[in-house]
Design an enzyme around this catalytic site. Sequence first.
Site, PDB file in Angstrom:
ATOM      1  N   LYS A 165       0.432   3.895  -2.415  1.00 22.53           N
ATOM      2  CA  LYS A 165      -0.293   5.061  -2.944  1.00 22.53           C
ATOM      3  C   LYS A 165       0.624   5.936  -3.800  1.00 22.53           C
ATOM      4  O   LYS A 165       0.775   7.143  -3.575  1.00 22.53           O
ATOM      5  CB  LYS A 165      -0.912   5.868  -1.812  1.00 22.53           C
ATOM      6  CG  LYS A 165      -1.907   5.075  -0.966  1.00 22.53           C
ATOM      7  CD  LYS A 165      -2.514   5.939   0.122  1.00 22.53           C
ATOM      8  CE  LYS A 165      -3.476   5.140   0.991  1.00 22.53           C
ATOM      9  NZ  LYS A 165      -2.758   4.180   1.894  1.00 22.53           N
ATOM     10  N   ASP A 196       0.846  -1.201   0.000  1.00 23.75           N
ATOM     11  CA  ASP A 196       0.000   0.000   0.000  1.00 23.75           C
ATOM     12  C   ASP A 196       0.878   1.247   0.000  1.00 23.75           C
ATOM     13  O   ASP A 196       1.094   1.887   1.028  1.00 23.75           O
ATOM     14  CB  ASP A 196      -0.901  -0.032   1.234  1.00 23.75           C
ATOM     15  CG  ASP A 196      -1.950   1.066   1.221  1.00 23.75           C
ATOM     16  OD1 ASP A 196      -2.203   1.624   0.126  1.00 23.75           O
ATOM     17  OD2 ASP A 196      -2.520   1.361   2.282  1.00 23.75           O
TER      18      ASP A 196
END
Length: 232
Positions: free
Chosen positions: A64, A62
Amino acid sequence: MQPVRDRLIVGLDLPTIGDAEKVVAALDDTVDFYKIGYQLVFAGGLEFARDLIASGKKIFLDMKLLDIDNTVARGVENVVAMNVSMLTLHAYPKAMAAAVEAARGSDLCLLGVTVLTSMDADDLKDAGYADDPATLVGRRAKQARDAGMGGVVCSAREAAMVRGIVGPDMAVVTPGIRPAGADHGDQKRVVAPADALKAGASHLVVARPIVKAADPAAAARAILAEMDYAPA
């Protein structure tokens, strides 16, 4: 549809590798899919991710990502080489297009982050957006679909709308999941596990209710039991 065990992703939102290792050991026979984000990445989490993958676990990285096209593409190429299962980037059209091209031919599922589940309408307004969360989520879901992404990340409160936009095949990954009676923490748009699946989520991300529990395995089994009430 995948078994519920394959649809539960435990977020290793913990300060040290030692803490994460203890949780993984406790969950060994219960959970196969883990999310590693910034907190653990900056404590050696990328090497830990490689170790988990080598042991047969699946990893949702994760990160982003959001940067110029070339930087996003080169980063995605290196993530592909790690054999990670999922990777997040912010759902901006140019970044998604660059990532999709870089991951082409691989098994990496690219996920476009729509609106963080910690943000509500006031937060978006403060950040300079005119749209409410649902409107912005819908726009970004369409852009992710059109870019050829593997899926999107959204609140389960928008999962039904997103599923209608992206169709049956893309992943709809929902964080902000809280089982019955759990504290919401800093999440503002939360949903219970079975309700998220009924709304169209393909995968649920659960962190604190499991990793902070006195018995993480029991907490995970309880959530899996809640998930079993949802239709396949």
